[in-house]
Design an enzyme around this catalytic site. Structure first.
Site, short mmCIF file in Angstrom:
data_model
loop_
_atom_site.label_atom_id
_atom_site.label_comp_id
_atom_site.label_asym_id
_atom_site.label_seq_id
_atom_site.Cartn_x
_atom_site.Cartn_y
_atom_site.Cartn_z
N THR B 212 0.84 -1.18 0.00
CA THR B 212 0.00 0.00 0.00
C THR B 212 0.89 1.25 0.00
O THR B 212 2.05 1.16 0.33
CB THR B 212 -0.80 -0.07 1.32
OG1 THR B 212 -1.68 -1.16 1.21
CG2 THR B 212 -1.56 1.18 1.64
N ARG B 240 -13.68 -7.81 -1.36
CA ARG B 240 -12.99 -7.69 -0.06
C ARG B 240 -12.47 -6.27 0.13
O ARG B 240 -11.84 -5.70 -0.75
CB ARG B 240 -11.83 -8.68 0.01
CG ARG B 240 -10.97 -8.56 1.28
CD ARG B 240 -9.74 -7.70 1.06
NE ARG B 240 -8.87 -7.70 2.24
CZ ARG B 240 -7.78 -6.94 2.36
NH1 ARG B 240 -7.42 -6.14 1.38
NH2 ARG B 240 -7.05 -6.99 3.45
N VAL B 241 -12.74 -5.70 1.28
CA VAL B 241 -12.23 -4.39 1.61
C VAL B 241 -11.33 -4.52 2.83
O VAL B 241 -11.68 -5.19 3.80
CB VAL B 241 -13.38 -3.40 1.90
CG1 VAL B 241 -12.84 -2.05 2.36
CG2 VAL B 241 -14.24 -3.22 0.65
N GLY B 242 -10.18 -3.89 2.76
CA GLY B 242 -9.24 -3.91 3.88
C GLY B 242 -9.36 -2.65 4.72
O GLY B 242 -10.40 -1.99 4.74
N ASP B 243 -8.27 -2.33 5.38
CA ASP B 243 -8.31 -1.24 6.35
C ASP B 243 -8.23 0.15 5.73
O ASP B 243 -8.60 1.14 6.38
CB ASP B 243 -7.15 -1.38 7.34
CG ASP B 243 -5.79 -1.36 6.63
OD1 ASP B 243 -5.63 -2.09 5.64
OD2 ASP B 243 -4.91 -0.61 7.06
N THR B 263 -0.17 0.27 6.82
CA THR B 263 0.02 -0.67 5.72
C THR B 263 0.23 -2.06 6.31
O THR B 263 1.00 -2.22 7.26
CB THR B 263 1.22 -0.28 4.85
OG1 THR B 263 1.50 -1.36 3.94
CG2 THR B 263 2.47 0.02 5.67
N GLY B 264 -0.49 -3.03 5.78
CA GLY B 264 -0.29 -4.38 6.31
C GLY B 264 -1.56 -5.19 6.18
O GLY B 264 -2.37 -4.95 5.29
N GLY B 266 -4.92 -5.87 6.41
CA GLY B 266 -6.05 -4.98 6.63
C GLY B 266 -7.02 -5.50 7.68
O GLY B 266 -7.57 -4.73 8.47
#
Lengths: 345, 345
Positions: B212, B240-243, B263-264, B266
């Site tokens: 990211t 899919r949605v991350g952080d 970053t990482g 999520g």
């Protein structure tokens, strides 16, 4: 900032005591619950074996509501609480209880979640939901779901059965197919009242807010959980997501502090990470849930923005809103139980 | 929990000082910046007129990376910082600076955001981005965008030009059309390296994480801002949605405490509301950003989960990660500047 101060804190309006409360002692499993629960802030505090609070949205419930209509709301809220109570008193988990209670509220077309969800600008329904387990902060959320009868069940499956925590739109639908959850036509969510709301909103070119539903529970094992489900805003634009599936905005649970479900202007709840901000003030400032909510509302929200229901790790129930009213009901192992819409009943 | 402890805190690796740093004094506008900035925690602290930090993802950058490749990363990160520096030193706003820097990183195909975004399981690209202005906590986020060249620009427009803060999927695309932002075919995001990553991930049936991008800035007016943009996980499931677009998970900014971009993994960042949790510990426990990040990582995250970049209201820069490395660069008005990938260069 003067306008932000009409916040009301209400806990004591007890209207309902007719249901025979199960005796929570004796059904809490092999270990006494207190052994597994974190210590409350004060040794003087009574710790509840279990506690429940649900909401059916904050807003401006008409004061001239008919008795029949009011009783309908009250029975729906109390029905959810009774189901949660039965589950918790038998030693069931908080996360199962909040899912169960939200399913009941989703299935009731009085509320803006599941059946009875509002219409978007394009006259369809897009549903959001989230659940969080305070024992390990695991969580699941879905947004923009169109054919899942009970979005909260899908959020729970995202939590339990997927490597992810947040699925949106067609991807969430695809996951629903894999999980074989109950599906409905999008038009199944239609109700006459919501269609009239859309017509009104289209005429005024405004969005209209209607009550989200939510539940928070503490179980006999000392675990907190929260769940929230919504149809969002009447006349909302395609793809708009509010606070409900945003963990920390409208939904949050952590055994270290409290469980919270919010309802109101989603954008405000996201901006101010309302649920996480309240929880953080409990966790790091040592405030009570009531005082933490009071401060977050006073410092960050505008009058009319919404409300929250909360339970802390000792089972204390809190309800806070800055709208005309909030549909809500609650119960705990001590026999306290009630239902309310406005500040005075 | 032993495995959670390999957290590294690095601030001092200064590799780059070749660029003629603009003199920040003298271009900060009519009022001295300090007058408008909240007091730092300690009267002894030096307050920076402005500060910048960017990241291009945390992960396991290969130690045997060629000099040419490494220099490419460094130049890309430093190029973004130089652009942000020019903007801030001329009195520009933090929120414009973080948008500008993230646009540059999105356009650089080395990073998993914008051009060079990873492929989903279905071999397309779904992009997420968010921006937050710490001066009033206004924010904008988009998720599941497929044809917007610079998702961070769309997130900014959601913040500035829509009544909402979070738009997803086709609704976000529709808003992009209204806003007339630059569009591209989804295949424009394709790169050979990412296609190979997908092939590898499909073969192993795993998802793969790639960097990211993000930026945090403090401007001469004392305002903080943060922005993050990503293509998510290689081989991620549809929807899919991350952080990144979850305010409080991967992106957060509040003048009361700090700005953060993460970053990482999520899912871990959402569960533990990582950015908001760090900010809350700064805000309510009075911890430094470094100590707050150290505790949140040690208490909640697993080894390898990711990293954060941070700036507090006094302009102190923090970078924290528990992966093999994090692509990052930074600068502030005192002349400090640098770029690093691992803990030792």
């Amino acid at each position: 900032m003067q306008s932000r101060l009409r916040t009301l804190m209400l806990c004591g309006v007890v209207v309902w005591a007719g249901c025979a409360a199960p005796n929570p002692e004796g059904v809490v499993g092999e270990e006494p619950a207190a052994k597994e629960r974190p210590a409350a802030d004060s040794a003087e505090e009574v710790r509840q074996d279990w506690a429940i609070v649900v909401h059916g949205g904050a807003g401006t419930p008409p004061r001239d509501m008919s008795d029949e209509r009011r009783q309908g709301y009250e029975q729906a809220l109390l029905g959810a609480v009774a189901a949660g109570e039965e589950h918790l008193a038998a030693g069931g988990t908080a996360v199962d209880a909040v899912e169960l209670m939200v399913v009941l509220l989703e299935d009731d077309e009085r509320f803006n979640a599941g059946k009875g969800a509002v219409f978007t600008h394009d006259a369809v329904h897009e549903l959001d939901a989230a659940v969080m387990d305070g024992s390990d902060r695991s969580c699941g959320a879905v947004a923009g779901v169109k054919t899942v009868r009970n979005p909260i069940r899908l959020a729970r499956l995202v939590m339990d059965r997927s490597p992810h925590v947040f699925l949106i739109g067609e991807g969430a639908e695809q996951f629903a197919t894999e999980m074989e959850v109950e599906r409905v036509e999008n038009s199944w969510f239609d109700t006459e009242g919501r269609r009239k709301s859309l017509e009104r909103a289209l005429a005024s070119e405004k969005e209209e807010k209607h009550g989200t539903v939510g539940a928070v529970a503490l179980d006999t094992h000392g675990n907190l959980a929260a769940a929230t489900s919504t149809g969002g805003l009447t006349n909302k634009r395609f793809g708009r997501v509010g606070d409900v599936p945003v963990i920390g905005a409208g939904t949050y649970a952590d055994n270290a502090c409290c469980g919270i479900s919010g309802t109101g202007k989603g954008e405000q709840f996201i901006r101010h990470t309302v649920a996480r901000s309240i929880a953080a003030r409990v966790q790091f400032e040592g405030l009570s849930i009531d005082e933490a909510a009071r401060r977050v509302f006073a410092e960050h929200l505008d009058d009319g923005d919404g409300g929250v229901i909360m339970i802390d790790r000792a089972g204390r129930i809190g309800m806070h809103y800055n709208t005309g009213g909030m549909y809500r009901a609650w119960a705990d192992a001590s026999g306290t139980r009630g239902v309310a819409i406005w500040e005075q009943e």
